[in-house]
Design a protein around this motif. Sequence first.
Motif, PDB file in Angstrom:
ATOM      1  N   VAL A 138       0.840  -1.200   0.000  1.00 39.79           N
ATOM      2  CA  VAL A 138       0.000   0.000   0.000  1.00 39.79           C
ATOM      3  C   VAL A 138       0.871   1.243   0.000  1.00 39.79           C
ATOM      4  O   VAL A 138       1.919   1.286   0.650  1.00 39.79           O
ATOM      5  CB  VAL A 138      -0.965  -0.006   1.213  1.00 39.79           C
ATOM      6  N   GLY A 139       0.439   2.252  -0.755  1.00 39.34           N
ATOM      7  CA  GLY A 139       1.188   3.495  -0.764  1.00 39.34           C
ATOM      8  C   GLY A 139       0.458   4.588  -1.521  1.00 39.34           C
ATOM      9  O   GLY A 139      -0.494   4.329  -2.265  1.00 39.34           O
ATOM     10  N   VAL A 161      -3.776  -4.902  -2.271  1.00 40.23           N
ATOM     11  CA  VAL A 161      -2.984  -3.728  -2.646  1.00 40.23           C
ATOM     12  C   VAL A 161      -3.833  -2.480  -2.438  1.00 40.23           C
ATOM     13  O   VAL A 161      -5.048  -2.482  -2.665  1.00 40.23           O
ATOM     14  CB  VAL A 161      -2.471  -3.792  -4.106  1.00 40.23           C
ATOM     15  N   GLY A 162      -3.165  -1.414  -2.002  1.00 42.00           N
ATOM     16  CA  GLY A 162      -3.833  -0.138  -1.792  1.00 42.00           C
ATOM     17  C   GLY A 162      -3.153   0.940  -2.608  1.00 42.00           C
ATOM     18  O   GLY A 162      -1.948   1.178  -2.443  1.00 42.00           O
ATOM     19  N   LEU A 275      -7.866  -1.570  -2.732  1.00 36.96           N
ATOM     20  CA  LEU A 275      -8.363  -0.294  -2.234  1.00 36.96           C
ATOM     21  C   LEU A 275      -7.837   0.785  -3.162  1.00 36.96           C
ATOM     22  O   LEU A 275      -6.632   0.921  -3.356  1.00 36.96           O
ATOM     23  CB  LEU A 275      -7.858  -0.040  -0.808  1.00 36.96           C
ATOM     24  N   PHE A 276      -8.737   1.558  -3.753  1.00 39.92           N
ATOM     25  CA  PHE A 276      -8.354   2.624  -4.683  1.00 39.92           C
ATOM     26  C   PHE A 276      -9.002   3.917  -4.192  1.00 39.92           C
ATOM     27  O   PHE A 276     -10.232   4.025  -4.149  1.00 39.92           O
ATOM     28  CB  PHE A 276      -8.820   2.295  -6.100  1.00 39.92           C
ATOM     29  N   MET A 277      -8.168   4.878  -3.819  1.00 39.81           N
ATOM     30  CA  MET A 277      -8.682   6.113  -3.230  1.00 39.81           C
ATOM     31  C   MET A 277      -8.138   7.328  -3.977  1.00 39.81           C
ATOM     32  O   MET A 277      -6.944   7.400  -4.287  1.00 39.81           O
ATOM     33  CB  MET A 277      -8.288   6.214  -1.755  1.00 39.81           C
ATOM     34  N   VAL A 278      -9.018   8.282  -4.264  1.00 45.78           N
ATOM     35  CA  VAL A 278      -8.626   9.555  -4.859  1.00 45.78           C
ATOM     36  C   VAL A 278      -9.162  10.676  -3.976  1.00 45.78           C
ATOM     37  O   VAL A 278     -10.043  10.468  -3.146  1.00 45.78           O
ATOM     38  CB  VAL A 278      -9.148   9.707  -6.297  1.00 45.78           C
ATOM     39  N   TRP A 329      -9.818  -2.540   6.470  1.00 48.95           N
ATOM     40  CA  TRP A 329     -10.505  -3.395   5.494  1.00 48.95           C
ATOM     41  C   TRP A 329      -9.487  -4.093   4.599  1.00 48.95           C
ATOM     42  O   TRP A 329      -9.611  -5.281   4.290  1.00 48.95           O
ATOM     43  CB  TRP A 329     -11.457  -2.565   4.650  1.00 48.95           C
ATOM     44  N   LEU A 330      -8.453  -3.341   4.198  1.00 47.41           N
ATOM     45  CA  LEU A 330      -7.437  -3.895   3.302  1.00 47.41           C
ATOM     46  C   LEU A 330      -6.672  -5.033   3.985  1.00 47.41           C
ATOM     47  O   LEU A 330      -6.422  -6.071   3.374  1.00 47.41           O
ATOM     48  CB  LEU A 330      -6.468  -2.796   2.891  1.00 47.41           C
ATOM     49  N   LEU A 331      -6.321  -4.827   5.239  1.00 48.44           N
ATOM     50  CA  LEU A 331      -5.487  -5.788   5.950  1.00 48.44           C
ATOM     51  C   LEU A 331      -6.292  -6.891   6.641  1.00 48.44           C
ATOM     52  O   LEU A 331      -5.754  -7.972   6.897  1.00 48.44           O
ATOM     53  CB  LEU A 331      -4.633  -5.060   6.992  1.00 48.44           C
ATOM     54  N   ASP A 332      -7.553  -6.607   6.954  1.00 53.68           N
ATOM     55  CA  ASP A 332      -8.401  -7.569   7.649  1.00 53.68           C
ATOM     56  C   ASP A 332      -9.739  -7.655   6.941  1.00 53.68           C
ATOM     57  O   ASP A 332     -10.714  -7.024   7.384  1.00 53.68           O
ATOM     58  CB  ASP A 332      -8.596  -7.188   9.105  1.00 53.68           C
TER      59      ASP A 332
END
Length: 337
Positions: A138-139, A161-162, A275-278, A329-332
């Motif tokens: 993630v980054g 992946v984030g 996880l895709f964040m903008v 959510w991403l990790l668990d």
Amino acid sequence: MLNTLSLGAHRLSSGTELPALDIAYATFGQLAPDGRNAVLVTHGYTSGPSMLVPGHHVAESSWAPLLGPGRPLDTDRFFIVCSNMLGSSFGTTGPNTTNPATGRPWGPGFPAITLEDIVAVQHRLLQQLGVRHLRAVVGPSYGGWQALQWALSFPDMVDAVGSLVSGLTHPKGLSAESTRQRFADHPAWNGGWHYGDARMTDMLTELRRQTLRSYGLETLFEARMPDPAQRQAAMDQACRQWAERFDPNSMVTLAAAAERFDVRDRLSEIRARLLFMVCTTDAIFPPDPVVRALLDAVPAPLRYRELDSPYGHMASGVEWPRLEDDLRWLLDPPAAT
């Protein structure tokens, strides 16, 4: 916390061999005996492996509040690794490191690299550390590209992946040539052989100031420091500290790698939870309905977020409390019902 590991020779995807490869990294927590509790945190274009270390300026300490026992990046449960990118300027082999064949910096002669190369070097580091599997990569920004590339290069090794304040390809205007031209007319540039000329530090300081303003840093400093003089001094200090360490040849090298990055036609291959964040005010990777529609091709569980924030491209660091639920959510992932 910050370490450097020598990995020996390394062959790039182009076939060019780096005769010596060093990689700088930071680790937190303990690796499980089976080597399967690791999380890789990837950093942005011009930042480094200290993004989880408190006490630096905004980019370098941006995710430090997310790390620790009971935090989303839980050091009681996970082995957290943050490595400097190949081609960057913070301890990993790149243009500012010594070319063994010449005894001087690689400079503009550093070989061309790709996102695949950057991820392959991270993979070698993790192997040396004993990591066998990743709970997540993630980054933010350029780090989001690395996360997506991990999902494609090593699909059997990563669960999730984030990609935050990032995109599926490079933004318009980011190219090696346009980046090089920003420096070409400066008297200190000298065809890329600027080393030892203090005038380049002055130029980089001003460039950093302009870049961080475009990212939304002034908004952050205004909120934290009402006094204009104090605010200006803090910004100047942060910009100069960065300029004294960063090599503009790294900007060219990493921009060239970004030019070759485009996963829009490969989203159906992503098997990792995504996880895709903008951010709504991000001028570099703004919300884009075309991107949102393309993400529907991902066959794995997907969480798409538009973060409503005034902090633009800096939002993933400034707004860290609002990342917590999504990172958990991403990790668990929720248990299957």
